[in-house]
Design an enzyme around this catalytic site. Structure first.
Site, PDB file in Angstrom:
ATOM      1  CG  ASN A   9       3.800 -57.191   5.151  1.00  0.00           C
ATOM      2  OD1 ASN A   9       2.592 -56.961   5.030  1.00  0.00           O
ATOM      3  ND2 ASN A   9       4.729 -56.542   4.460  1.00  0.00           N
ATOM      4  CE  LYS A  11       5.155 -58.468   1.408  1.00  0.00           C
ATOM      5  NZ  LYS A  11       6.263 -58.613   0.479  1.00  0.00           N
ATOM      6  CG  HIS A  97       7.319 -53.125   2.767  1.00  0.00           C
ATOM      7  ND1 HIS A  97       7.437 -53.462   1.436  1.00  0.00           N
ATOM      8  CD2 HIS A  97       7.459 -54.275   3.467  1.00  0.00           C
ATOM      9  CE1 HIS A  97       7.633 -54.772   1.348  1.00  0.00           C
ATOM     10  NE2 HIS A  97       7.651 -55.291   2.559  1.00  0.00           N
ATOM     11  CD  GLU A  99       5.891 -55.484  -1.223  1.00  0.00           C
ATOM     12  OE1 GLU A  99       4.895 -55.365  -0.477  1.00  0.00           O
ATOM     13  OE2 GLU A  99       6.531 -56.552  -1.328  1.00  0.00           O
ATOM     14  CD  GLU A 169      10.946 -56.473   4.651  1.00  0.00           C
ATOM     15  OE1 GLU A 169      10.439 -57.461   5.167  1.00  0.00           O
ATOM     16  OE2 GLU A 169      10.328 -55.713   3.880  1.00  0.00           O
ATOM     17  N   GLY A 175      10.038 -61.713  -2.032  1.00  0.00           N
ATOM     18  CA  GLY A 175       9.138 -62.419  -2.944  1.00  0.00           C
ATOM     19  C   GLY A 175       9.841 -63.100  -4.103  1.00  0.00           C
ATOM     20  CB  SER A 215      12.918 -65.255   0.044  1.00  0.00           C
ATOM     21  OG  SER A 215      12.371 -64.624  -1.106  1.00  0.00           O
TER      22      SER A 215
HETATM   23  P1  13P Z   1       8.534 -62.343   1.306  1.00  0.00           P
HETATM   24  O1  13P Z   1       8.726 -63.106   2.599  1.00  0.00           O
HETATM   25  O2  13P Z   1       7.321 -62.786   0.549  1.00  0.00           O
HETATM   26  O3  13P Z   1       9.781 -62.327   0.506  1.00  0.00           O
HETATM   27  O4  13P Z   1       8.230 -60.817   1.729  1.00  0.00           O
HETATM   28  C1  13P Z   1       9.045 -60.198   2.656  1.00  0.00           C
HETATM   29  C2  13P Z   1       8.453 -58.890   3.011  1.00  0.00           C
HETATM   30  O5  13P Z   1       8.373 -57.997   2.181  1.00  0.00           O
HETATM   31  C3  13P Z   1       7.956 -58.707   4.371  1.00  0.00           C
HETATM   32  O6  13P Z   1       7.613 -57.382   4.631  1.00  0.00           O
END
Ligand code: 13P
Length: 252
Positions: A9, A11, A97, A99, A169, A175, A215
């Site tokens: 992903n 982003k 997600h 976010e 997740e 992150g 992560s």
């Molecule tokens: P990170 O791997 O940067 O922690 O992000 C995970 C994520 O949100 C994948 O959708």
């Protein structure tokens, strides 16, 4: 057969040229390395989808979208519909997600609408669920994940649910560098599979791919993927580097 998946992903990152270079590097690394039952999927931003589907036309790298509209079509300025994605050979789409739930206030109802529109267009939703740090500290993580799944997925019938990929997740791990331990992740993945089994039956639950995200990187992927209920990863930061992402892919 259950599919194993390593998904990137991206982003809101990368220029057009960087995106092109990253996909070309992945294609190069993966050449001649078609692992049976193990898929690589990348999720670029909307403007790069056509580039990505063109570049991967002849190779075993699948392309997904990071988002889709919960509206079917019409006067919704700035939105991208499931049928548009279908017309561009997009095979997967991330929904739910954290976010999007947090920054764009997406509701379980909107997530459900997105899933329905994607399935109508034969695009597989990658449904994300996961608890906040406070919810884990208060031991509410199972209840939170159960509610997220029930609210946005449990209206689907047996044929529909077969096309959904799950991604656990934990929000505190995204992150932050704080990966869930393999034991913490496995415990939740086993719980999710049990929820699916209770609702749809054991064989559907057994076929479902449940990915871990938060992560996940080239150093910890092997231990996570070794767990019986962890069928791959949804990778953020570490998917922006071709070598790192390929190392994660090869961690199976
Ligand atoms: P990170 O791997 O940067 O922690 O992000 C995970 C994520 O949100 C994948 O959708």
């Amino acid at each position: 057969m259950r599919k194993y998946i390593v998904a990137g992903n991206w982003k809101m990152n990368l220029s057009f040229d960087d995106a092109e270079e990253l996909i070309e590097s992945l294609i190069d690394l993966k050449k001649g390395d078609e692992l049976e039952g193990l898929l690589m999927i990348v999720f670029p931003s909307f403007p790069y989808l056509e580039l990505a589907t063109d570049l991967t036309d002849e190779v075993d790298v699948y392309i997904g979208s990071q988002n889709v509209s919960n509206k079917e079509k019409g006067a919704y300025t700035g939105e991208v519909s499931a049928s548009m994605l279908n017309s561009m050979d997009v095979a997967y789409c991330i929904v739910g997600h954290s976010e999007r739930r947090k920054y764009f206030k997406e509701t379980p109802e909107q997530i459900r609408e997105k899933i329905d529109l994607l399935l109508e267009q034969a695009i597989k939703p990658i449904f994300c669920c996961g608890e906040l740090v406070d919810e884990r500290n208060e031991n509410l993580h199972f209840l939170v994940v159960k509610a997220q799944i029930e609210q946005s997925l449990f209206h689907l019938n047996t044929e529909e649910i077969k096309n959904v990929v799950m991604a656990y997740e934990p929000v505190w791990a995204i992150g932050t560098g704080l990966t869930a331990t393999p034991e913490q992740a496995e415990e939740m993945h086993a719980y999710i599979r049990k929820l699916i089994s209770d609702k749809y039956g054991e064989s559907i639950a057994d076929e479902m791919s449940i990915l871990y995200g938060g992560s996940c990187n080239a150093n910890n992927a092997r231990n996570l993927f070794a767990q019986p209920n962890i069928d791959g990863g949804l990778i953020g930061g570490a998917s922006l580097n071709a070598d790192d992402f390929y190392r994660i892919y090869k961690s199976f």
